[in-house]
Design an enzyme around this catalytic site. Structure first.
Site, short mmCIF file in Angstrom:
data_model
loop_
_atom_site.label_atom_id
_atom_site.label_comp_id
_atom_site.label_asym_id
_atom_site.label_seq_id
_atom_site.Cartn_x
_atom_site.Cartn_y
_atom_site.Cartn_z
CB ALA A 68 23.34 38.01 48.12
N GLY A 111 21.74 32.90 49.23
CA GLY A 111 20.82 33.02 48.09
C GLY A 111 20.90 31.81 47.16
CD GLU A 114 17.65 33.01 50.76
OE1 GLU A 114 18.63 33.60 50.30
OE2 GLU A 114 16.84 33.54 51.56
CD GLU A 134 21.80 33.92 54.06
OE1 GLU A 134 21.97 32.94 54.83
OE2 GLU A 134 21.24 33.84 52.97
N1 CAA Z 1 29.72 37.18 46.91
C1 CAA Z 1 30.76 37.70 46.23
N2 CAA Z 1 31.89 37.00 45.99
C2 CAA Z 1 31.97 35.75 46.47
C3 CAA Z 1 30.93 35.15 47.18
C4 CAA Z 1 29.75 35.92 47.39
N3 CAA Z 1 28.67 35.41 48.04
N4 CAA Z 1 31.30 33.90 47.53
C5 CAA Z 1 32.54 33.72 47.03
N5 CAA Z 1 32.95 34.83 46.38
C6 CAA Z 1 34.23 35.06 45.71
C7 CAA Z 1 35.34 35.34 46.71
O1 CAA Z 1 35.37 36.71 47.08
C8 CAA Z 1 36.55 34.92 45.90
O2 CAA Z 1 36.88 35.93 44.97
P1 CAA Z 1 38.37 36.57 44.96
O3 CAA Z 1 39.25 35.41 44.57
O4 CAA Z 1 38.27 37.63 43.91
O5 CAA Z 1 38.64 37.07 46.33
C9 CAA Z 1 36.03 33.72 45.10
O6 CAA Z 1 34.62 33.87 45.05
C10 CAA Z 1 36.35 32.40 45.73
O7 CAA Z 1 35.95 32.44 47.10
P2 CAA Z 1 36.90 31.94 48.30
O8 CAA Z 1 38.31 32.31 48.04
O9 CAA Z 1 36.28 32.41 49.58
O10 CAA Z 1 36.74 30.34 48.12
P3 CAA Z 1 36.77 29.19 49.25
O11 CAA Z 1 36.77 27.91 48.47
O12 CAA Z 1 37.87 29.44 50.22
O13 CAA Z 1 35.38 29.34 50.04
C11 CAA Z 1 32.98 29.67 50.21
C12 CAA Z 1 34.16 29.11 49.37
C13 CAA Z 1 32.81 28.83 51.49
C14 CAA Z 1 31.75 29.54 49.34
C15 CAA Z 1 33.28 31.14 50.62
O14 CAA Z 1 33.61 31.86 49.42
C16 CAA Z 1 32.12 31.82 51.26
O15 CAA Z 1 31.89 31.66 52.45
N6 CAA Z 1 31.35 32.64 50.48
C17 CAA Z 1 30.28 33.44 51.00
C18 CAA Z 1 29.05 32.61 51.31
C19 CAA Z 1 27.98 33.47 51.94
O16 CAA Z 1 28.15 34.06 52.97
N7 CAA Z 1 26.78 33.53 51.29
C20 CAA Z 1 25.67 34.31 51.76
C21 CAA Z 1 25.64 35.64 51.07
S1 CAA Z 1 24.38 36.73 51.70
C22 CAA Z 1 22.96 36.20 50.97
O17 CAA Z 1 22.94 35.27 50.18
C23 CAA Z 1 21.72 37.01 51.31
C24 CAA Z 1 20.47 36.44 50.75
O18 CAA Z 1 19.77 35.72 51.41
C25 CAA Z 1 20.02 36.75 49.38
#
Ligand code: CAA
Length: 260
Positions: A68, A111, A114, A134
């Protein structure tokens, strides 16, 4: 079908297969409302379009989808989450009646994982990573992850993923039945497309019935599932494609399925 989308790319239909590419690379393909709504719209159009027999969904070489959109989610309070239109879009994606095949490289998280579980068949590059992180945000999977994951990989691995937020590799995901094949990353889309094209040559009514009945196994008793299977099996006896399939076998020739 041809239309300008903001968050996805949509291919022409080739050999009965349409390909959707998630296209927000700057945000790791985070599934904001716009993206989910476009995806659900295209799938709905594919449902109504007889020339589409299967759909392939993919991301880029580094990421399938990182979940998400956390920035969008941050703006929602409990009432906002309750009324979140994304719930409806997820339901529309889940109801897509034709085969949906995912080609996954890189991250498939939250997501994104998912969404993988909404696909009927999943092919992943050996660089893929799957997870439900999450818990690190103080929440839990919200697009079916708790329910679909436990039915797919069993209790221990589902708990491990959801409670610890750890990721698993493509190999582990295959061992646990989350995906069916691992390829080199350059080949995952090609392999998914190959499978989709093969399925596109099969009798479409039987394909659709098979998907419906197989998915029913997730949420019904064995007895009700067997009863639904029997009804679908009976219904298929009324199709021209069933007669064609059997006649082609007898006459030692290739069948020509027409979808009737
Ligand atoms: N939402 C919004 N932006 C995201 C994102 C997300 N889920 N995942 C990554 N991004 C963005 C980052 O903010 C970053 O943007 P900026 O450069 O503008 O700051 C860009 O993508 C690259 O991300 P990172 O710099 O963090 O890249 P990385 O290679 O160091 O790490 C990653 C990659 C491990 C995927 C890390 O980005 C991460 O942990 N992302 C979040 C994953 C997460 O928690 N997902 C669950 C979301 S909640 C959900 O999904 C609820 C549901 O069930 C529907």
């Amino acid at each position: 079908m041809q239309h300008e989308y903001q968050d996805i790319l949509v291919s022409e239909v080739v050999d009965g297969v349409l390909t959707i590419t998630l296209n927000r690379p700057e945000a790791y393909n985070a599934l904001r409302t716009q993206l989910l709504s476009e995806l659900a719209d295209v799938l709905q159009q594919c449902s109504d379009n007889d020339s589409v027999r299967a759909v392939v969904i993919t991301g880029n070489e580094k990421v399938f989808a990182a979940g998400a959109d956390i920035k969008e989610m941050a703006a929602l309070d409990a009432v906002g989450v309750l009324n979140d239109p994304r719930v409806l879009h997820w339901r529309r994606i889940a109801q897509f009646p034709k085969p949906l095949i995912a080609a996954v490289n890189g991250f498939a998280l939250g997501g994104g994982c998912e969404l993988v579980m909404h696909a009927d068949i999943v092919i992943a590059g050996d660089n893929a990573q799957f997870g439900q992180p999450e818990i690190n945000l103080g929440i839990i999977p919200g697009a079916g992850g708790t329910q679909r994951l436990i039915r797919t990989v069993g209790k221990s691995m589902a708990m491990q993923l959801v409670l610890s937020g750890e990721f698993i590799s493509a190999q582990q995901a295959r061992d646990f039945g989350l995906i069916s094949e691992v390829t080199i990353p350059e080949r995952s889309l090609e392999r998914a497309t190959e499978l989709a094209r093969k399925i596109a040559t099969k009798p479409p009514i039987a394909v659709r019935q098979a998907k419906e009945v197989l998915l029913k196994a997730y949420d019904t008793t064995l007895d009700s599932g067997l009863s639904l299977e029997r009804k679908a099996f009976t219904l298929l006896a009324a199709t021209e494609d069933r007669n064609e399939g059997i006649a082609a076998f007898m006459e030692k020739r290739k069948p020509n399925f027409t979808g009737k």
